[in-house]
Design a protein around this motif. Structure first.
Motif, mmCIF file in Angstrom:
data_model
loop_
_atom_site.group_PDB
_atom_site.id
_atom_site.type_symbol
_atom_site.label_atom_id
_atom_site.label_comp_id
_atom_site.label_asym_id
_atom_site.label_seq_id
_atom_site.Cartn_x
_atom_site.Cartn_y
_atom_site.Cartn_z
ATOM 1 N N GLY A 104 -7.384 -0.536 1.894
ATOM 2 C CA GLY A 104 -6.512 -1.070 2.511
ATOM 3 C C GLY A 104 -8.333 -2.230 4.277
ATOM 4 O O GLY A 104 -9.083 -2.283 3.585
ATOM 5 N N THR A 105 -7.704 -2.517 5.142
ATOM 6 C CA THR A 105 -8.199 -2.985 6.005
ATOM 7 C C THR A 105 -8.623 -1.540 7.226
ATOM 8 O O THR A 105 -8.034 -1.096 6.964
ATOM 9 N N ASP B 280 -5.395 -1.269 9.253
ATOM 10 C CA ASP B 280 -4.279 -1.119 7.430
ATOM 11 C C ASP B 280 -4.804 -0.323 6.905
ATOM 12 O O ASP B 280 -4.511 -1.168 5.286
ATOM 13 N N TYR C 178 -2.427 -0.814 3.845
ATOM 14 C CA TYR C 178 -2.082 -2.460 3.496
ATOM 15 C C TYR C 178 -2.025 -3.021 1.469
ATOM 16 O O TYR C 178 -1.238 -3.093 2.033
ATOM 17 N N TYR C 179 -2.543 -2.480 1.451
ATOM 18 C CA TYR C 179 -2.312 -2.375 -0.168
ATOM 19 C C TYR C 179 -1.766 -1.567 -1.161
ATOM 20 O O TYR C 179 -1.712 -1.653 -1.668
ATOM 21 N N THR D 56 -0.035 -10.291 0.389
ATOM 22 C CA THR D 56 -1.168 -9.403 1.039
ATOM 23 C C THR D 56 -2.748 -9.699 1.229
ATOM 24 O O THR D 56 -3.705 -10.555 1.215
#
Length: 270
Positions: free
Chosen positions: A132-133, A136, A139-140, A161
């Motif tokens: 993810g980021t 987060d 996030y994915y 996303t």
């Protein structure tokens, strides 16, 4: 009469040439598409399986983002997934089409990662989806085989996303269907992940409820039930039921998945 026959023959020859041209162009395109899929098949399946991702979705992403490896970004930078930023300090600036929050399309210039080879691009995309980021890491998570019931759901999760194009998920699913990419999931064993998770849910529920639990729908029947992403009435069990630590289960949370780290700086040579 003679002139009329000549005219008819000329027209017939013209039609034949045009037909041959279109037929030949179609065969060339089919060859490019088939060669691209065959070339990426092994690394996509391997990397996806290592990271609990759907190979069909990753292959569809590569097709959509790179236009079967013919886009300027994939040719100049080995970037097959449109990932922005820099890789080991390497990048290229390219024009790209984006969508505003109101759905308006516009063109801008952005910095995209430049990879040493296609495998580095595949591995980096998997790393992004798994980690993810910065703010987060999950996030994915909607793309993970341990979260998404089907590859269709995983693709739809990318609409909100991965891309600013809200039709992105539909485009990926259309590509998966057209080129029968679901076969890659069967090859990788990704389709069995959902079944394994269902078994875990059932065992954990039995343990926590101290008795029998309703059997979780197996993967083979997943097509007949509503999914999470498409708002079908599919019961969702929180992640904490998978935890082996009673304290974690009671707290209702589970530590993020750290078992699928990919060395982002590692470059696999051809």
């Amino acid at each position: 009469m003679h002139q009329k026959n000549i005219f008819v023959k000329v027209i017939a020859c013209f039609v034949a040439v045009i037909s041959f041209t279109f037929l030949n162009a179609g065969q060339v395109n089919a060859s490019v598409e088939t060669d691209f899929i065959n070339h990426l098949r092994a690394p996509v399946v391997k990397v996806s399986r290592q990271n609990h991702l759907y190979p069909s979705v990753m292959m569809a992403q590569a097709i959509v983002e790179s236009d079967f490896g013919q886009s300027g970004l994939s040719v100049q930078a080995n970037n097959y997934f449109g990932v922005k930023g820099s890789y080991d300090g390497q990048y290229v600036n390219m024009s790209t089409g984006e969508y505003s929050s109101k759905g308006k399309h516009y063109v801008t210039v952005a910095q995209f990662k430049k990879y040493p080879n296609v495998l580095a691009s595949i591995k980096d995309n998997a790393y992004l989806l798994r980690h993810g980021t910065l703010t987060d890491p999950d996030y994915y998570s909607g793309t993970w085989t341990t979260t998404a019931i089907t590859a269709t759901d995983a693709a739809m999760a990318l609409s909100s996303t991965y891309a600013t194009d809200m039709a992105y998920g539909n485009k990926l699913n259309a590509v998966i269907t057209k080129y029968h990419l679901d076969k890659l999931d069967e090859q990788s064993g990704a389709a069995s992940d959902s079944g394994d998770i269902n078994s875990q849910i059932e065992r954990q529920l039995k343990k926590q409820l101290g008795g029998t639990a309703t059997k979780v729908q197996p993967k083979s029947e997943a097509k007949n039930i509503l999914s999470k992403i498409t708002n079908i009435n599919q019961p969702i069990v929180k992640n904490f039921v998978f935890s082996k630590d009673p304290k974690v289960s009671q707290a209702g949370s589970l530590d993020s998945d750290n078992d699928f780290n990919l060395p982002i700086r590692t470059i696999i040579k051809k």
